[in-house]
Design a protein around this motif. Sequence first.
Motif, mmCIF file in Angstrom:
data_model
loop_
_atom_site.group_PDB
_atom_site.id
_atom_site.type_symbol
_atom_site.label_atom_id
_atom_site.label_comp_id
_atom_site.label_asym_id
_atom_site.label_seq_id
_atom_site.Cartn_x
_atom_site.Cartn_y
_atom_site.Cartn_z
ATOM 1 N N ASN A 258 -44.215 6.532 11.963
ATOM 2 C CA ASN A 258 -43.096 7.455 11.783
ATOM 3 C C ASN A 258 -42.601 7.534 10.348
ATOM 4 O O ASN A 258 -42.145 8.579 9.908
ATOM 5 C CB ASN A 258 -41.940 7.085 12.718
ATOM 6 N N VAL A 259 -42.689 6.443 9.636
ATOM 7 C CA VAL A 259 -42.205 6.507 8.243
ATOM 8 C C VAL A 259 -43.294 6.921 7.258
ATOM 9 O O VAL A 259 -42.991 7.235 6.108
ATOM 10 C CB VAL A 259 -41.546 5.179 7.767
ATOM 11 N N SER A 260 -44.555 6.940 7.687
ATOM 12 C CA SER A 260 -45.618 7.317 6.749
ATOM 13 C C SER A 260 -46.357 8.602 7.136
ATOM 14 O O SER A 260 -46.967 9.242 6.289
ATOM 15 C CB SER A 260 -46.644 6.186 6.635
ATOM 16 N N SER A 261 -46.314 8.958 8.420
ATOM 17 C CA SER A 261 -47.042 10.121 8.945
ATOM 18 C C SER A 261 -48.532 10.046 8.643
ATOM 19 O O SER A 261 -49.204 11.063 8.578
ATOM 20 C CB SER A 261 -46.486 11.432 8.375
ATOM 21 N N ASP A 262 -49.019 8.841 8.412
ATOM 22 C CA ASP A 262 -50.416 8.684 8.028
ATOM 23 C C ASP A 262 -51.104 7.702 8.984
ATOM 24 O O ASP A 262 -51.040 6.487 8.821
ATOM 25 C CB ASP A 262 -50.474 8.168 6.581
ATOM 26 N N LEU A 263 -51.779 8.300 9.989
ATOM 27 C CA LEU A 263 -52.403 7.503 11.031
ATOM 28 C C LEU A 263 -53.514 6.608 10.492
ATOM 29 O O LEU A 263 -53.686 5.469 10.927
ATOM 30 C CB LEU A 263 -52.981 8.472 12.071
ATOM 31 N N GLY A 264 -54.254 7.119 9.523
ATOM 32 C CA GLY A 264 -55.350 6.353 8.933
ATOM 33 C C GLY A 264 -54.833 5.122 8.214
ATOM 34 O O GLY A 264 -55.364 4.011 8.375
ATOM 35 N N LEU A 265 -53.782 5.313 7.463
ATOM 36 C CA LEU A 265 -53.187 4.200 6.720
ATOM 37 C C LEU A 265 -52.700 3.118 7.692
ATOM 38 O O LEU A 265 -52.931 1.918 7.483
ATOM 39 C CB LEU A 265 -52.012 4.712 5.881
ATOM 40 N N VAL A 266 -52.063 3.548 8.760
ATOM 41 C CA VAL A 266 -51.549 2.593 9.750
ATOM 42 C C VAL A 266 -52.723 1.822 10.372
ATOM 43 O O VAL A 266 -52.679 0.594 10.504
ATOM 44 C CB VAL A 266 -50.737 3.327 10.844
ATOM 45 N N LEU B 157 -60.015 14.759 6.883
ATOM 46 C CA LEU B 157 -60.323 13.749 5.870
ATOM 47 C C LEU B 157 -59.090 12.981 5.437
ATOM 48 O O LEU B 157 -59.167 11.847 4.960
ATOM 49 C CB LEU B 157 -60.928 14.406 4.625
ATOM 50 N N TYR B 158 -57.949 13.651 5.557
ATOM 51 C CA TYR B 158 -56.680 13.052 5.121
ATOM 52 C C TYR B 158 -55.600 13.434 6.133
ATOM 53 O O TYR B 158 -55.802 14.351 6.924
ATOM 54 C CB TYR B 158 -56.276 13.615 3.749
ATOM 55 N N PRO B 159 -54.451 12.778 6.045
ATOM 56 C CA PRO B 159 -53.353 13.249 6.897
ATOM 57 C C PRO B 159 -52.994 14.687 6.525
ATOM 58 O O PRO B 159 -53.229 15.117 5.393
ATOM 59 C CB PRO B 159 -52.205 12.289 6.584
ATOM 60 N N ASP B 160 -52.440 15.422 7.468
ATOM 61 C CA ASP B 160 -52.176 16.850 7.258
ATOM 62 C C ASP B 160 -51.356 17.146 6.011
ATOM 63 O O ASP B 160 -51.564 18.150 5.356
ATOM 64 C CB ASP B 160 -51.442 17.437 8.470
ATOM 65 N N PHE B 161 -50.394 16.263 5.699
ATOM 66 C CA PHE B 161 -49.505 16.597 4.591
ATOM 67 C C PHE B 161 -50.216 16.668 3.245
ATOM 68 O O PHE B 161 -49.706 17.254 2.292
ATOM 69 C CB PHE B 161 -48.303 15.642 4.536
ATOM 70 N N SER C 248 -42.651 20.756 5.754
ATOM 71 C CA SER C 248 -42.084 21.487 6.892
ATOM 72 C C SER C 248 -41.762 20.528 8.037
ATOM 73 O O SER C 248 -42.057 19.340 7.966
ATOM 74 C CB SER C 248 -43.100 22.508 7.392
ATOM 75 N N ARG C 249 -41.201 21.097 9.101
ATOM 76 C CA ARG C 249 -40.897 20.292 10.291
ATOM 77 C C ARG C 249 -42.167 19.645 10.829
ATOM 78 O O ARG C 249 -42.139 18.552 11.358
ATOM 79 C CB ARG C 249 -40.290 21.211 11.348
ATOM 80 N N ARG C 250 -43.301 20.369 10.685
ATOM 81 C CA ARG C 250 -44.568 19.807 11.159
ATOM 82 C C ARG C 250 -45.279 19.023 10.056
ATOM 83 O O ARG C 250 -46.456 18.713 10.162
ATOM 84 C CB ARG C 250 -45.456 20.938 11.672
ATOM 85 N N LEU C 251 -44.557 18.759 8.995
ATOM 86 C CA LEU C 251 -45.016 17.921 7.892
ATOM 87 C C LEU C 251 -46.152 18.511 7.069
ATOM 88 O O LEU C 251 -46.902 17.793 6.420
ATOM 89 C CB LEU C 251 -45.403 16.517 8.386
#
Length: 596
Positions: free
Chosen positions: A200-208, A55-59, A277-280
């Motif tokens: 890369n700067v947002s880690s949010d595929l949906g937003l992009v 539903l959301y990015p992992d972070f 974390s490293r995996r966000l």
Amino acid sequence: MSSNGDLQFSVLAEVFERMEEITSRNALTDMLIDLFKRAPPEILDEIVYLMQGKLYPDFVGVELGVGEKLLLRAISLASGLSQERVEELYRKLGDIGRAAEEAEKSRKQVVLFREPLTVHRVYTTLERVAKASGEGAQDSKVKLLASLFNDAEPLEARYLARIVMGRLRLGVADYTVLDALAVAFGGTKEAREVVERAYNVSSDLGLVARTVAAEGLEGLKSIRITVGRPIRPMLAERLSSPKEILDKMGGKVAAEYKFDGERMQVHRSGDRVMVFSRRLENITSHYPDVVEIARTGLRSSDAIVEGEGVAFDADTGEFLPFQELMHRRRKYGVEKAMEEYPVSLYLFDVIYADGVDYTTRPYMERRKKLEEIVEVGERMNIAPMMMTSDPDEMERFMMEAIEKGCEGLVVKDPSSVYRAGAREWSWIKLKREYRSEMTDTVDLVIVGAFHGRGKRAGVYGAYLLAAYDQGSDTFKTVCKVGTGFTDEDLRNFHDMLQQYVIDHRHPRVDSKMDADVWFVPQVVIEVLAAEITLSPIHTAAWGAIRPGAGLALRFPRYTGKLRTDKGPEDATTVTELVEMYRSQIKKIEETPSEGS
Ligand SMILES: Nc1ncnc2c1ncn2[C@@H]1O[C@H](COP(=O)(O)OP(=O)(O)OP(=O)(O)O)[C@@H](O)[C@H]1O
């Protein structure tokens, strides 16, 4: 098909079905391009999240919180089939999606009116399912899910059930989505770069996805680094010698200790601190101590910094192996884990501070800023760094790092920018050359000790151990050990050793390290370590393997065996250690080298 900024869920279900049959990545990308072009921009983020079963990015760290039982209840409620019947279908078909589909096909309830499902309705209903909490949450979740299944066609039910259980498994990787977005909304090669940078700067595929669909490539440029949203980490390449690194980078390089802990991206906005974390993943709840350290130790109240969290022994101050940090990843008992495995933070980069995006600034400027904003203390520090263009100097620095419990070095190009999400040659790691497990125990002589702190006040916190050198009839140091002792051991050892205390280093002891207390070499204990490494500090086999280096044990641990049956001259000899080291190397050379 798409109207009022929404899309029929059946369209998505059909695409999912076709995706499952596809075997080539190109065909998969083409299908995504087609879907992205057809879908209204407003819900493209929802499509992208759902397609990856979230539903959301992992972070964000939100889960639906729906178990199998609950989902089966919802399917039963919507289809009118008994719960036993639905469970039987599931057992027979072995796939909860197929079970939901079959249940839908043979539904008993007469439906007079079905409100067709749309993507937005599915998405927002699932959001409500995720948010339902407290008393009666289970029932509300069942009702909400049943309302969707009630209106679902069989194929829709299949994918709905799989999304809910996190079993969609379409294998749509982030990079495939980025490729498709670039083609669908850019069409040029440059588009891929812009899309990727935004990701890369947002880690949010949906937003992009939503932004590029609605506002085009220009719009993506407005996606900036934001406190609270992790950025994808910059990674290092690997080479095996200082010379190769210097040849690759040329000129002067910045070599930093490579700490062996967990990478942490620390975000601070006022009093609010988040750790990724490293995996966000959002790991803030596991590290209340890091939160506190950042809140009190960062001079900037609006910043993103990066570093390595390293577990250390509270009594001896020594680093603990990386694995010990896993004790911090538990759900309950965080307070206790925090006491047993406290963490120090060694920062190595600043990504953002006080409104400035530092990723586009060269390393040297970032390092300077980091030094400015970090209040160095016992629990927060900056990774030690040296500027060098000399391979021997770099080698010595690496040995020094290993001696202190680090893994080696990360060597950085002083003029390089922070490239989020990239593994490039501007960061190169140099680890100790040889690595393997030491499976044999060794018996070592206690030649010195260090005063304990904290819980170990009043007894010795750690001991200096040595191997026996037959040739010179002396004892050569190999490690400092503070791990593996029970409280009772520590008291007993302290009392028993009093008879051997002397006020200077024993003449038969060869040590470069200065102990707080020296002993007559007498007591032998059994120790197990992770491996044998080269060391600039310990004197065992000095110069035998390499000039200016001896051998040391890495991460030694007392096994609990006091070897009263052995005199000091019966301890493991330096010659044996050299043998062990050589066979270790042989083993390494025979096994394929580890990848990154
Ligand atoms: N001073 C430092 N600068 C950069 N990274 C550091 C430093 N000290 C420790 N590290 C760790 O080293 C890693 C860099 O190596 P790499 O990019 O290859 O990551 P990795 O794939 O996790 O590899 P590894 O298993 O070697 O840590 C970082 O992710 C970080 O966790």
